[in-house]
Motif scaffolding. Sequence first.
Motif, PDB file in Angstrom:
ATOM      1  N   PRO A  74       0.776  -1.278  -0.115  1.00 51.30           N
ATOM      2  CA  PRO A  74       0.057   0.023   0.049  1.00 51.30           C
ATOM      3  C   PRO A  74       0.897   1.147   0.008  1.00 51.30           C
ATOM      4  N   ASP A  75       0.083   2.528  -0.426  1.00 52.84           N
ATOM      5  CA  ASP A  75       1.067   3.555  -0.609  1.00 52.84           C
ATOM      6  C   ASP A  75       1.827   4.195   0.607  1.00 52.84           C
ATOM      7  N   PHE A  76       1.120   4.000   1.613  1.00 51.04           N
ATOM      8  CA  PHE A  76       1.767   4.693   2.810  1.00 51.04           C
ATOM      9  C   PHE A  76       2.733   3.675   3.602  1.00 51.04           C
ATOM     10  N   THR A  77       3.210   2.519   2.904  1.00 49.07           N
ATOM     11  CA  THR A  77       4.120   1.536   3.639  1.00 49.07           C
ATOM     12  C   THR A  77       5.428   1.538   2.860  1.00 49.07           C
ATOM     13  N   HIS A  78       5.388   2.221   1.899  1.00 52.35           N
ATOM     14  CA  HIS A  78       6.855   2.201   0.842  1.00 52.35           C
ATOM     15  C   HIS A  78       8.124   2.461   1.551  1.00 52.35           C
ATOM     16  N   THR A  79       8.093   3.667   2.402  1.00 49.34           N
ATOM     17  CA  THR A  79       9.351   4.095   2.735  1.00 49.34           C
ATOM     18  C   THR A  79      10.230   3.052   3.278  1.00 49.34           C
ATOM     19  N   PRO A  80      10.053   2.509   4.702  1.00 51.08           N
ATOM     20  CA  PRO A  80      10.831   1.801   5.386  1.00 51.08           C
ATOM     21  C   PRO A  80      11.553   0.509   4.569  1.00 51.08           C
ATOM     22  N   ILE A  81      10.730   0.047   3.765  1.00 53.10           N
ATOM     23  CA  ILE A  81      10.767  -1.195   2.749  1.00 53.10           C
ATOM     24  C   ILE A  81      11.968  -0.774   1.686  1.00 53.10           C
ATOM     25  N   ILE A  82      11.749   0.345   1.185  1.00 53.00           N
ATOM     26  CA  ILE A  82      12.529   0.934   0.120  1.00 53.00           C
ATOM     27  C   ILE A  82      14.178   1.415   0.756  1.00 53.00           C
ATOM     28  N   LEU A  83      13.935   1.795   1.959  1.00 48.06           N
ATOM     29  CA  LEU A  83      15.273   2.437   2.585  1.00 48.06           C
ATOM     30  C   LEU A  83      15.922   1.069   3.282  1.00 48.06           C
ATOM     31  N   ALA A  84      15.482   0.200   3.363  1.00 42.65           N
ATOM     32  CA  ALA A  84      16.074  -1.097   3.937  1.00 42.65           C
ATOM     33  C   ALA A  84      16.653  -1.577   2.855  1.00 42.65           C
ATOM     34  N   ALA A  85      16.114  -1.803   1.752  1.00 39.30           N
ATOM     35  CA  ALA A  85      16.523  -2.420   0.390  1.00 39.30           C
ATOM     36  C   ALA A  85      17.800  -1.670  -0.343  1.00 39.30           C
ATOM     37  N   LEU A  86      17.725  -0.270  -0.255  1.00 40.24           N
ATOM     38  CA  LEU A  86      18.827   0.472  -0.829  1.00 40.24           C
ATOM     39  C   LEU A  86      19.980   0.423   0.327  1.00 40.24           C
ATOM     40  N   LYS A  87      19.755   0.369   1.452  1.00 38.84           N
ATOM     41  CA  LYS A  87      20.619   0.224   2.464  1.00 38.84           C
ATOM     42  C   LYS A  87      21.465  -1.165   2.531  1.00 38.84           C
ATOM     43  N   ALA A  88      20.912  -2.154   1.794  1.00 39.47           N
ATOM     44  CA  ALA A  88      21.334  -3.525   1.474  1.00 39.47           C
ATOM     45  C   ALA A  88      21.908  -3.438   0.077  1.00 39.47           C
ATOM     46  N   ASP A  89      22.071  -2.201  -0.553  1.00 38.29           N
ATOM     47  CA  ASP A  89      22.424  -2.249  -1.987  1.00 38.29           C
ATOM     48  C   ASP A  89      21.893  -3.015  -3.007  1.00 38.29           C
ATOM     49  N   LYS A  90      20.442  -3.352  -2.838  1.00 39.70           N
ATOM     50  CA  LYS A  90      19.581  -4.193  -3.611  1.00 39.70           C
ATOM     51  C   LYS A  90      19.117  -3.114  -4.949  1.00 39.70           C
ATOM     52  N   HIS A  91      18.761  -3.723  -5.833  1.00 43.45           N
ATOM     53  CA  HIS A  91      17.981  -2.828  -6.711  1.00 43.45           C
ATOM     54  C   HIS A  91      16.519  -2.864  -6.338  1.00 43.45           C
ATOM     55  N   VAL A  92      15.979  -1.633  -6.760  1.00 46.41           N
ATOM     56  CA  VAL A  92      14.583  -1.553  -5.983  1.00 46.41           C
ATOM     57  C   VAL A  92      13.521  -1.026  -7.185  1.00 46.41           C
ATOM     58  N   LEU A  93      12.644  -1.682  -7.436  1.00 44.18           N
ATOM     59  CA  LEU A  93      11.461  -1.294  -8.184  1.00 44.18           C
ATOM     60  C   LEU A  93      10.063  -1.157  -7.080  1.00 44.18           C
ATOM     61  N   SER A  94       9.945   0.111  -7.350  1.00 41.42           N
ATOM     62  CA  SER A  94       8.739   0.612  -6.315  1.00 41.42           C
ATOM     63  C   SER A  94       7.531   1.179  -6.965  1.00 41.42           C
TER      64      SER A  94
END
Length: 341
Positions: A74-94
């Motif tokens: 859902p719209d309001f849940t993206h931020t912590p997931i994206i930040l965690a993935a970027l911190k782990a140097d994963k590529h991210v599609l949101s």
Amino acid sequence: MSKLRIGVIGAGLWGNNHAHTFNVLPETELVGVCDLDEGRALKMKESFGAAEAFTDYNKLIASDRIDAVSVATPDFTHTPIILAALKADKHVLSEKPLATTVKEAEEIAEAAAKSKGKLMIDFHNRVNPILAQVRDMIQDGQIGLAKHGMARLSNTTFVPFEMLSWAAKSSALWFLGSHLVDVLRFILEDEVTRVYAVARSGTLAAGGVDTKDFHASILEFSKGTVVTMENSWILSRDNPSLVDFKIEFVGEKGQIQADPTHNGGLRRIVDGGMRFNDYIGMTPTGATRIGGFVQESIARFVDSVVRDVPLLADANDGLANTKVLAAIEESVASGKPQTIG
């Protein structure tokens, strides 16, 4: 060549679109899926043949078997997931929107600049064939400078009352306006500098969904174009489609009108009314190809990671989008125009 190993976070309608795309493309392998609801995660795992199912996105992101993640929550849940993935140097599609506050969007943009992973926002209307042609017409100068325009992307009440269990935590502005603001920036190749907006409540709240019925906004762009924008969640269910999408520009030398809602060539007359089927966004193809712009945009993320081509929409696009939507909310709250710096 080794495959790009993907994890999909969110097992709803759009998460399934992501999983299907990654399961078909020859360059990718769907390794993991994740949802807070274990039953939904396991169902997605079985449906698409993923190796693992998770209920904690942190565990999926931490997996050494996963190179990239897609975020379809859902719209309001993206931020912590994206930040965690970027911190782990994963590529991210949101999925859109990048975030629902400017502070969060800025934090993500900063993290994206530091990460070894790429971040793409799935603004899939950038590859909608109708809107891509509108952009070409505008940029080719076929109507001269676009002086003013109208843009409408709205839903029937089916969406907030039945399709989205979390509708009360969002609104038509964030769910639909995020698409529309990006489409306007994309078509005009310009930025919004000032907004004025009003909104009303009542209809949805009376039905148990406590959010705005609609937002009506005026967007001023730096080159002079003025666009009136509507995002509503209270259209009648008697509409032949649950989406109503229209764009028009009036220029110095002519007009452009687009109705991407549906393509009228495929119609059903059932249940006392006419219904339109989509054959542009989702189209069947061969076993190793993706058809339709909805899935093509997901495939563009893979192109960017695997072939190093430009992202369809990056963190800065997501940040600009969030700034406009947040300014619209502020204008509604204050009753005054808001300048976007």
